[in-house]
Design a protein around this motif. Sequence first.
Motif, PDB file in Angstrom:
ATOM      1  N   ALA A  39      44.907  -7.585  -1.931  1.00  0.00           N
ATOM      2  CA  ALA A  39      44.288  -6.816  -1.011  1.00  0.00           C
ATOM      3  C   ALA A  39      42.783  -6.407  -1.367  1.00  0.00           C
ATOM      4  O   ALA A  39      42.328  -5.284  -2.632  1.00  0.00           O
ATOM      5  N   ALA A  40      41.777  -7.287  -1.007  1.00  0.00           N
ATOM      6  CA  ALA A  40      40.219  -6.659  -1.128  1.00  0.00           C
ATOM      7  C   ALA A  40      39.472  -6.649  -0.077  1.00  0.00           C
ATOM      8  O   ALA A  40      39.634  -7.556   1.034  1.00  0.00           O
TER       9      ALA A  40
ATOM     10  N   ALA B  74      41.374  -5.321   5.210  1.00  0.00           N
ATOM     11  CA  ALA B  74      40.990  -6.096   3.863  1.00  0.00           C
ATOM     12  C   ALA B  74      41.761  -7.717   3.677  1.00  0.00           C
ATOM     13  O   ALA B  74      43.010  -7.327   4.478  1.00  0.00           O
ATOM     14  N   VAL B  75      41.306  -8.836   2.777  1.00  0.00           N
ATOM     15  CA  VAL B  75      41.931  -9.718   2.713  1.00  0.00           C
ATOM     16  C   VAL B  75      42.544  -9.822   1.467  1.00  0.00           C
ATOM     17  O   VAL B  75      42.310  -9.406   0.873  1.00  0.00           O
TER      18      VAL B  75
ATOM     19  N   ARG C 125      41.817 -13.686  14.218  1.00  0.00           N
ATOM     20  CA  ARG C 125      43.023 -13.557  12.836  1.00  0.00           C
ATOM     21  C   ARG C 125      42.232 -13.961  11.685  1.00  0.00           C
ATOM     22  O   ARG C 125      43.429 -14.485  10.867  1.00  0.00           O
ATOM     23  N   PHE C 126      41.147 -13.996  11.899  1.00  0.00           N
ATOM     24  CA  PHE C 126      40.352 -14.734  10.238  1.00  0.00           C
ATOM     25  C   PHE C 126      38.897 -13.560   9.846  1.00  0.00           C
ATOM     26  O   PHE C 126      38.945 -13.337  10.847  1.00  0.00           O
ATOM     27  N   ALA C 127      39.043 -13.495   8.991  1.00  0.00           N
ATOM     28  CA  ALA C 127      37.651 -13.193   8.292  1.00  0.00           C
ATOM     29  C   ALA C 127      37.234 -13.844   7.988  1.00  0.00           C
ATOM     30  O   ALA C 127      37.217 -14.885   7.334  1.00  0.00           O
ATOM     31  N   VAL C 128      35.882 -13.874   8.654  1.00  0.00           N
ATOM     32  CA  VAL C 128      34.738 -14.731   8.449  1.00  0.00           C
ATOM     33  C   VAL C 128      33.951 -14.278   7.398  1.00  0.00           C
ATOM     34  O   VAL C 128      33.446 -13.285   8.116  1.00  0.00           O
ATOM     35  N   VAL C 129      33.019 -15.417   7.172  1.00  0.00           N
ATOM     36  CA  VAL C 129      31.984 -14.478   6.121  1.00  0.00           C
ATOM     37  C   VAL C 129      30.836 -16.006   6.060  1.00  0.00           C
ATOM     38  O   VAL C 129      31.556 -17.482   6.012  1.00  0.00           O
TER      39      VAL C 129
ATOM     40  N   VAL D 285      33.101 -19.727   5.574  1.00  0.00           N
ATOM     41  CA  VAL D 285      34.311 -19.278   5.224  1.00  0.00           C
ATOM     42  C   VAL D 285      35.321 -18.928   6.188  1.00  0.00           C
ATOM     43  O   VAL D 285      35.237 -17.362   6.153  1.00  0.00           O
ATOM     44  N   LYS D 286      36.056 -19.173   6.204  1.00  0.00           N
ATOM     45  CA  LYS D 286      37.204 -18.693   6.866  1.00  0.00           C
ATOM     46  C   LYS D 286      38.432 -18.321   6.595  1.00  0.00           C
ATOM     47  O   LYS D 286      39.224 -19.250   6.035  1.00  0.00           O
ATOM     48  N   LEU D 287      38.750 -16.676   5.853  1.00  0.00           N
ATOM     49  CA  LEU D 287      39.882 -16.431   4.759  1.00  0.00           C
ATOM     50  C   LEU D 287      41.044 -16.138   6.196  1.00  0.00           C
ATOM     51  O   LEU D 287      40.667 -15.044   6.993  1.00  0.00           O
ATOM     52  N   PRO D 288      42.522 -16.525   6.618  1.00  0.00           N
ATOM     53  CA  PRO D 288      43.539 -16.277   7.447  1.00  0.00           C
ATOM     54  C   PRO D 288      43.515 -14.386   7.004  1.00  0.00           C
ATOM     55  O   PRO D 288      43.981 -14.204   5.835  1.00  0.00           O
TER      56      PRO D 288
END
Lengths: 124, 678
Positions: free
Chosen positions: B509-510, B550-551, B593-597, B661-664
Amino acid sequence: MTTVRRILLVEDEASFRRSVAAYLEDSGYQIFEAGNSEEGLMLFEREKPDIVVTDLRMPGMGGMALIDRLRASHPETPILVLTGTGDQFAQAAALEKGACECVLKPITDLAILEAAIERALVAA
Amino acid sequence: MSISSISLRTKLLLAFGLCALVSLILGIVGFFNVKQLSGALYEVGVVRLPSLQGLALMDEAETAIERTTMVLLSGDLDRAARQEQYALIAEKWRQADKGWAIYEPLPQTDEEARAWNDLVPAWKAWRSDVDNLVERCKDFDARKAAGAAAASLALKHEEIVQQTLAGRSRLLGHVAPLLDKIVAINYQVAEDAKAQSVTSHADMALVQGLMLGTALAAVLLSILLGIAITRMITQPVNKLVVGLEGIARGDLTVRVPLFRRDEIGRLSAAANDMAESLHLKESELVRLKNYLSNIINSMPAVLVGIDTAHVVTQWNERAALSTGIPAERALGKPVATLLPEFSATIEALRQEVRSGKSASKNQLAVVKNGDHHFYDVMVYPLVANCVQGAVVRIEDVTERTRIQAMMVQTEKMMSVGGLAAGMAHEINNPLGIITQAAQNLERRVSPDLPANRKVADAIGLRLDLVQTYFVQREIDQFIRDIREAATRAAKIVLNMLHFSRTSASTRQAAHLSEVLDRTLELAASDYDLRKHYDFKNIEIVREYGTGVPAVLMTVVEIEQVFLNLIKNAAQAMSANPLGRGPKLTLRLRAEDRFAVVEVEDNGPGMTEAVRQRVFEPFFTTKGPGVGTGLGLSVTYMIVTQNHHGLVSVESVPDHGACFTVKLPLDLDNDLDNDKESA
């Protein structure tokens, strides 16, 4: 450097082996070349080199088996592994079996290999 | 059984039956009473009164005649007086005859009739006696007048006396008692009739009272019955009517009050059932209508009904949403003015639809506000109310088209990845031979190496001249080119290997903000970046949203993703014209529900054609040797394959590009899957 360091190089592809050997000879090492593991084992028994540099994928007995045999009979001799970049698991397995370092093929600068050999010899 | 459960018909029949029975009883009582009374009155008035009159006349005449006969016996009378007596007798006979005539035809009782039958011969015999007497008297008178001898006159007188006595005995023995008897009978009958009439009269009063009472009762009963019937029929019927009127007006929730079990009750219940059934049917209809309307409105596609003149007849919510035109303004307008960007397509498809089959155009590209959108347009025939129309369905498939493109991309890259894994080992050896041999070549012409000098001296070769020759003939450069080219090829192989790698085991997790910052530091110290681009001059804007969790990620891979994107941006912005300083914007936020960069640059951007291929392996717009053509492909593979995320790019040519970039955020399931597959 008073004594010449003796290196056993086990690599099935002759051109590859030759280029590595040429560089290391130029750097002042004595090289014993073997084209496969069986030949490598024989040369090792005869010459008792200071360090072994071996490929992993080879016809016949593979590099892994060679490492096993050498670690069993001569655990004090450091072994350096040359392997393709794609083979992460093989690298990990080799390190687990007692190889001291993995150098990735292709070696874009042979100085990297030389440095690794020196590190291994100092550690031994 | 309560009153309300007795049927209305029975109630009415009972009420009228009761009235009829009372009337019948009263009628019979009254009838007999009147008959009795009238009989008595008739007896007295019509029979006994004339009878007694007649009998009185006879009786009076009899008395008078009897007295006269006694008068005739006295010898004192002169002839004239005697004549008067005769006339009197004759008159009395007439009187008696008159009484006879009155009496005889009248009805008589049996006893009376027997007495009368006895009287008639007695009366006639007596009359004949009297007539004989009168004859004898007249004869006596005549003899006397003629001067008959006293002796004969005395004899004659004796005869008259005898005659008178005979008549008198007959009268007193038969006639008078019989007449008296008849009179007595008549009186008796009259008395009886009188008594009867008195009784009847008394009864009559009772009957009258009864009748009056009955009449009053009938009136009262009628009023009560009227009220009862009103209550029984009119009121519930009125309520029923009010209820039914309500139902007829469309208010199906109205219910007729229900507290009876007779016909009205059943009628009310039937009306309620009908209303209930109608209400149910109507609610069902409304529900169905709403349901259909909801279906049409909740369609994630624009649904437009058009008629033959291409005028809009149906306009769903999605249509209103995507055009900004509400249904009430859209209905009745030509579809071409409402959906101008689709009018040509709709027109073309409408021609095809005339044959009765649906027609469609898939992935119609439309540029909206500089963005490329894709639509599936479908027109299908609709016959409603005998009107030939059509339904136009427009679905925004931009996202789907992109996902499809990405899937194609992924498959392509997967195959490349598989290929790379197999090839890497085979290629690495020849590459090693090339680089290593070139390195040896370089080294073995160098005068610095003692071994070189030893061999050169032995054969009389001047190494410094060889060096000079190499430089002048650029051989040294060729060797460097060989080494660089081989090194680049090795890098390509290394990158290609990323395609076949999953490294879930190294997940941790970061926080993406930290990863981004660390990557920026890496980029600033990256040899390539420092060498080719003025990284320090790039203005870096960080727009990190707070509260992004954190993802779970393989940090080195995500670092590589960001490094690739930053390098890509730096390279792109190196072509920026003067006056537009390079500006790199890094955004971070949580969304669905996504972290979006987002990594956005203000470089030259890219055309749609480039944008579509930008993640393809070996696709590059950079000059040969500048990039491997795999940086963005690796980025793509790391994000989509290794992290189950999404990566996309938007670009406005000449204004820059933005990679997303979308990370769940909830990787639990994915992690489990990875563990299983690991």
